[in-house]
Write an enzyme that holds these catalytic residues in place. Structure first.
Site, short mmCIF file in Angstrom:
data_model
loop_
_atom_site.label_atom_id
_atom_site.label_comp_id
_atom_site.label_asym_id
_atom_site.label_seq_id
_atom_site.Cartn_x
_atom_site.Cartn_y
_atom_site.Cartn_z
N LYS A 22 -0.49 29.19 27.40
CA LYS A 22 0.44 28.90 26.29
C LYS A 22 -0.04 29.55 24.99
CE LYS A 22 0.09 24.73 24.11
NZ LYS A 22 -0.12 24.80 22.66
N ASN A 23 -1.31 29.32 24.65
CA ASN A 23 -1.79 29.76 23.34
C ASN A 23 -2.06 31.26 23.25
OD1 ASN A 23 -1.46 27.19 22.46
ND2 ASN A 23 -3.63 26.64 22.50
N CYS A 116 0.00 17.07 11.53
CA CYS A 116 0.45 16.62 12.85
C CYS A 116 -0.49 15.52 13.32
CB CYS A 116 0.56 17.77 13.84
SG CYS A 116 -0.96 18.20 14.66
N ARG A 121 -4.20 19.95 9.33
CA ARG A 121 -3.94 21.31 9.78
C ARG A 121 -3.27 22.19 8.72
NH1 ARG A 121 -1.93 21.24 15.89
NH2 ARG A 121 -2.85 23.30 15.84
N ASP A 304 -9.59 21.24 22.77
CA ASP A 304 -8.43 20.96 23.63
C ASP A 304 -8.82 20.33 24.98
OD1 ASP A 304 -6.74 21.90 21.69
OD2 ASP A 304 -6.45 23.87 22.60
N ARG A 396 5.27 20.29 26.61
CA ARG A 396 5.08 21.38 25.65
C ARG A 396 4.03 22.36 26.16
NH1 ARG A 396 3.34 19.66 20.04
NH2 ARG A 396 3.11 21.90 20.07
N1 EPU Z 1 -7.86 25.29 9.19
C1 EPU Z 1 -7.86 25.27 7.80
N2 EPU Z 1 -7.01 26.13 7.15
C2 EPU Z 1 -6.22 27.03 7.81
C3 EPU Z 1 -6.25 27.04 9.23
C4 EPU Z 1 -7.08 26.15 9.89
O1 EPU Z 1 -8.54 24.48 7.18
O2 EPU Z 1 -5.50 27.79 7.17
C5 EPU Z 1 -8.74 24.35 9.92
C6 EPU Z 1 -7.95 23.36 10.78
O3 EPU Z 1 -7.48 22.25 10.04
C7 EPU Z 1 -8.96 22.97 11.84
C8 EPU Z 1 -9.75 24.29 12.02
O4 EPU Z 1 -9.49 25.07 10.87
O5 EPU Z 1 -9.82 22.00 11.34
C9 EPU Z 1 -9.37 25.10 13.24
O6 EPU Z 1 -7.95 25.22 13.33
P1 EPU Z 1 -7.24 26.49 13.92
O7 EPU Z 1 -6.48 27.18 12.83
O8 EPU Z 1 -8.19 27.31 14.70
O9 EPU Z 1 -6.17 25.84 14.90
P2 EPU Z 1 -4.75 26.42 15.24
O10 EPU Z 1 -4.80 27.89 15.20
O11 EPU Z 1 -3.72 25.72 14.41
C10 EPU Z 1 -5.12 26.67 17.80
C11 EPU Z 1 -4.45 26.16 19.04
C12 EPU Z 1 -4.74 24.67 19.19
C13 EPU Z 1 -6.26 24.48 19.28
C14 EPU Z 1 -6.93 25.09 18.05
C15 EPU Z 1 -8.44 25.04 18.09
C16 EPU Z 1 -2.53 27.61 19.21
C17 EPU Z 1 -1.06 27.78 19.15
N3 EPU Z 1 -3.02 26.40 18.94
O12 EPU Z 1 -4.56 25.93 16.72
O13 EPU Z 1 -4.14 24.26 20.41
O14 EPU Z 1 -6.58 23.12 19.36
O15 EPU Z 1 -6.52 26.47 17.89
O16 EPU Z 1 -8.90 25.69 19.21
O17 EPU Z 1 -3.25 28.55 19.53
C18 EPU Z 1 -3.14 22.75 21.92
O18 EPU Z 1 -2.87 23.71 22.65
O19 EPU Z 1 -3.01 21.55 22.31
C19 EPU Z 1 -3.63 22.99 20.56
C20 EPU Z 1 -3.60 22.05 19.61
#
Ligand code: EPU
Length: 418
Positions: A22-23, A116, A121, A304, A396
């Site tokens: 998915k990701n 969320c 996030r 995850d 999802r």
């Molecule tokens: N963060 C910030 N600012 C930003 C972006 C992130 O502070 O602008 C923080 C977040 O709050 C968090 C950390 O950085 O504490 C890491 O977040 P990240 O941005 O890496 O998460 P994401 O890109 O929103 C993806 C996956 C998630 C997975 C996380 C961590 C996708 C679509 N989603 O989310 O997947 O948990 O990376 O590996 O790729 C899931 O599939 O169930 C899922 C939640």
């Protein structure tokens, strides 16, 4: 809304096929916006989140064709630069269209995703990076408005590694003028998969999978035909299910290299694991030993997989500590697991789990994808009947999870809720 009913206690036996990730699929499908011909994607999982992103791409003006696990996208007619609140609130990954829209249409209006269930996030690092490449960014009425005549490469430092942030900015930089360097970039396999696809489209990206990624911008990208990598979290979820039920499972069509952290922990727990080229054989053994787990960005133990591993520790011998370092509120499964008889105490970012001899089935529900998966796993090993409600979240991110478990002998079925 559907629910899943499980009669626990059956050791899983047999072979399970792992679907596309998915990701990885989400950013790769979005990357079709960067070019104006037909792109073909194979091994795309059939999931609600994939439907959501395709709906958004179509709303933006892309033509979409879906044939089973193959998706074709042509963004020649890309015209609408707005990602509305209704879609972004349903799926946060919609923020991935921000940079491609600015790169192609010079402007974007994307709803802020908001918080969320698992944490606040924020997307501040996506915005800071895009501003660094020269975009004007304002926030108005819950929307990000971004514009740039032509993005210009620069150095971007992420305070914390962000997966979708790194992906978004790689897409912006691919079409920017000059060189961009991303420092403290996310190293997840999904980031590497996107970089590979962009490079096949003619981009010039080096270092993906390390903390420093350099991108030499090119004037245009060409259409591509690619296959989505296997889902490492689905792989890990089935591996944990095998260890949990004392089962004997061959996890097929996966990428063992992407689940090293999970394999390591399962070996410590006492499971017998044999790794093949594209498969992993997991044999659960009693007793399940306790181990401590701390989540980290890749290649650390994935956040995850934290909820699923907590179920395993709930029936292990002894005491374990699971610490969550990536998201601030990712223990929402704990109260439901407690209702099934688990002995878990949360203190700050850590949970102390005292293994119990068995869990007992109960009606449960969760408001997050991986938490919902953990409740299904708990149901597989609990005595009696477990009813997992609100499985919208499960759909999802897991393709036909109950069908895959049924084929492994589990007594599990889907029913319509009243
Ligand atoms: N963060 C910030 N600012 C930003 C972006 C992130 O502070 O602008 C923080 C977040 O709050 C968090 C950390 O950085 O504490 C890491 O977040 P990240 O941005 O890496 O998460 P994401 O890109 O929103 C993806 C996956 C998630 C997975 C996380 C961590 C996708 C679509 N989603 O989310 O997947 O948990 O990376 O590996 O790729 C899931 O599939 O169930 C899922 C939640």
């Amino acid at each position: 809304m559907d629910k899943i009913i499980i009669e626990g206690g059956v050791p899983l036996q047999g072979e399970v096929h792992i679907s596309g990730a998915k990701n990885a699929a989400l950013p790769i499908l979005v990357s079709a916006l960067l070019t104006d011909g037909w792109c073909t994607y194979q091994n795309v999982p059939r999931l609600r989140d994939i439907d959501s992103i395709l709906q958004l791409l179509s709303m933006l003006g892309a033509q979409i064709e879906v044939d089973g696990y193959t998706v074709r996208i042509n963004a020649a007619g890309l015209k609408n630069a707005e990602a509305p609140y209704d879609l972004v609130r349903k799926m946060r990954a919609s923020i991935l269209v921000l940079c491609p829209l600015v790169a192609r249409l010079k402007t974007a209006k994307v709803s802020l995703p908001g918080g969320c269930a698992i944490g606040a996030r924020p997307i501040n690092l996506h915005l800071k990076g895009l501003a660094r490449l020269g975009a004007d960014i304002t926030l108005e009425h819950g929307y990000v408005l971004a514009s740039a005549e032509r993005l210009v490469g620069d150095e971007i430092y992420f305070e914390t590694p962000t997966v979708t942030g790194t992906e978004n900015l790689m897409m912006a930089a691919a079409l920017a003028q000059g060189k961009t360097i991303l420092k403290n970039a996310a190293r997840e396999p999904e980031v590497v998969a996107l970089a590979d696809v962009l490079n096949q489209m003619g981009a010039c990206i080096k270092g993906a999978g390390t903390a420093v990624v350099s991108i030499e911008g090119v004037p245009a990208l060409k259409p591509v035909s690619v296959r989505i990598i296997p889902d490492r979290i689905e792989t890990g979820t089935f591996m944990v299910a095998a260890a949990l039920t004392q089962g004997d499972l061959l996890v097929r069509d996966c990428e063992p290299e992407h689940v090293g952290g999970i394999i390591d922990k399962l070996k410590q727990v006492g499971a017998a694991i044999q790794v093949g080229a594209k498969s992993i054989h997991v044999k659960g053994r009693a007793p399940i030993e306790s181990v401590d787990v701390k989540t980290f960005p890749y290649p650390g133990f994935p956040t995850d997989m934290q909820a699923q591993f907590m179920v395993l520790m709930s029936v292990a011998r002894g005491l374990s500590v699971i610490s969550e370092t990536v998201f601030e509120n990712r223990f929402i499964h704990v109260s439901e697991l407690r209702r099934m008889g688990a002995d878990i105490t949360v203190s700050g970012h850590s949970a102390v789990i005292k293994g119990v001899p068995s869990l007992s089935g109960a009606p449960v529900m969760a408001t997050d994808l991986r938490a919902s998966a953990s409740l299904v796993l708990a149901g597989l090993v609990a005595s009696g009947t477990t009813e997992v409600n609100r499985i919208y979240h499960l759909d999802r991110g897991y393709e036909a999870m109950e069908t895959k478990f049924q084929k492994l002998g589990a007594r599990i079925r889907r029913e319509k809720s009243n």
